[in-house]
Design an enzyme around this catalytic site. Sequence first.
Site, PDB file in Angstrom:
ATOM      1  N   PRO A  36       0.782  -1.353   0.058  1.00  0.00           N
ATOM      2  CA  PRO A  36       0.033  -0.183  -0.049  1.00  0.00           C
ATOM      3  C   PRO A  36       0.769   1.345  -0.149  1.00  0.00           C
ATOM      4  O   PRO A  36       1.798   1.468   0.611  1.00  0.00           O
ATOM      5  CB  PRO A  36      -0.712  -0.021   1.405  1.00  0.00           C
ATOM      6  CG  PRO A  36      -0.543  -1.460   1.804  1.00  0.00           C
ATOM      7  CD  PRO A  36       0.612  -2.165   1.125  1.00  0.00           C
ATOM      8  N   GLU A  37       0.682   2.216  -0.917  1.00  0.00           N
ATOM      9  CA  GLU A  37       1.108   3.564  -0.777  1.00  0.00           C
ATOM     10  C   GLU A  37       0.271   4.343  -0.232  1.00  0.00           C
ATOM     11  O   GLU A  37      -0.997   3.902   0.382  1.00  0.00           O
ATOM     12  CB  GLU A  37       1.445   3.928  -2.212  1.00  0.00           C
ATOM     13  CG  GLU A  37       2.437   2.902  -2.757  1.00  0.00           C
ATOM     14  CD  GLU A  37       2.962   3.213  -4.164  1.00  0.00           C
ATOM     15  OE1 GLU A  37       3.275   4.585  -4.494  1.00  0.00           O
ATOM     16  OE2 GLU A  37       3.271   2.537  -4.915  1.00  0.00           O
TER      17      GLU A  37
ATOM     18  N   ARG B 100       4.530 -10.920   4.561  1.00  0.00           N
ATOM     19  CA  ARG B 100       5.975 -10.711   4.570  1.00  0.00           C
ATOM     20  C   ARG B 100       6.717  -9.957   5.890  1.00  0.00           C
ATOM     21  O   ARG B 100       7.795  -9.927   5.914  1.00  0.00           O
ATOM     22  CB  ARG B 100       6.278  -9.734   3.317  1.00  0.00           C
ATOM     23  CG  ARG B 100       6.091 -10.537   2.001  1.00  0.00           C
ATOM     24  CD  ARG B 100       6.323  -9.545   0.873  1.00  0.00           C
ATOM     25  NE  ARG B 100       7.972  -9.502   0.627  1.00  0.00           N
ATOM     26  CZ  ARG B 100       8.358  -8.722  -0.183  1.00  0.00           C
ATOM     27  NH1 ARG B 100       7.406  -8.199  -1.107  1.00  0.00           N
ATOM     28  NH2 ARG B 100       9.728  -8.668  -0.393  1.00  0.00           N
TER      29      ARG B 100
ATOM     30  N   HIS C  97      -0.887 -15.588   9.050  1.00  0.00           N
ATOM     31  CA  HIS C  97      -0.370 -14.459   8.739  1.00  0.00           C
ATOM     32  C   HIS C  97      -1.420 -13.320   9.086  1.00  0.00           C
ATOM     33  O   HIS C  97      -1.042 -12.210   8.903  1.00  0.00           O
ATOM     34  CB  HIS C  97       0.021 -14.040   7.323  1.00  0.00           C
ATOM     35  CG  HIS C  97       0.870 -15.115   6.724  1.00  0.00           C
ATOM     36  ND1 HIS C  97       1.971 -15.515   7.096  1.00  0.00           N
ATOM     37  CD2 HIS C  97       0.684 -15.822   5.598  1.00  0.00           C
ATOM     38  CE1 HIS C  97       2.731 -16.103   6.670  1.00  0.00           C
ATOM     39  NE2 HIS C  97       2.014 -16.579   5.308  1.00  0.00           N
TER      40      HIS C  97
END
Length: 273
Positions: free
Chosen positions: A2-3, A111, A92
């Site tokens: 996400p930006e 990640r 996760h």
Amino acid sequence: MPELPEVETTRRGLVARVLDARIERAIVRNRALRWPVSTGLEAAIAGARIDAIERRAKYLLFACERRGHLLVHLGMSGRLWLVANDEPPAIHDHVDIVLATGFSIRLRDPRRFGAVLWLPAGAPVHPLLASLGPEPLTAAFDAPYLYRVLRGRSAAIKLVLMDSHVVAGVGNIYANEALFEARINPRTSASRLGPARCARLVEAVRTILARAIEAGGSSLRDYVAADGKLGSFQDTFNVYGRDGLPCVRCGAPVRAIWQGNRSTWYCVRCQRA
DNA sequence: ACGCCCTCCTGTTGGC
DNA sequence: TGCCAACAGGAGGGCG
């Protein structure tokens, strides 16, 4: 990851659904994110009301009454969305903020480049936030500012644009798209941009980010909004990921190059210099 | 202070 | 089908 537009879309979705909600408790299943999730986090936020949800760069800040702020960063693969309290976690799903409304704010981050930090009230501004450049959608990010900063930077403009100390929240997707919009070659040394091109770039960054927020962000792999919906800005990419395809503006091929271990795409004709 | 490279981690994809 | 390398939206940190 996400930006800025994806984080902002997440923020807006959460504001609509969990503002003023009471936090019953936090569940941390895996503390090994970018930095360890502090063991005091659960006690710090249990029982607090979410008074505000703010965004700075790509950081989300949940104001927990007078106690402090819960900082969340989504890293490369994080998503934050609402689930029913009895929804079983998947692999996760590292953190749940369980609310009294019957819903939980859930963080999934395969990640684990994301972060969850507790910022107690009264503490000095966290170093992560203290050194950030201006928000690109505020008046502080203007052509004179950009020109002044770029004069001292010899690196390629694409890399400088992605430096959060120069301007906050512009990542790989939007740096590529903004440079296309401004017709600037991503390899051009930042110091070679004069006032006119700086003005164009400021406008391009603002335009691209605003459009992307309108579209609910870009969903490539991991990103979903707080309500689970996908963004649609990826459907209007002009250069990102379009290696070898014709430029939507002039038909010349879009070229892929490497800059600083990241992919860059640009039109060989529209972005010659 | 800046520029450059590496690093953290897992999942997916594409080539053989 | 399987294996393996390359690549992915970030960004701090170490080095020169």
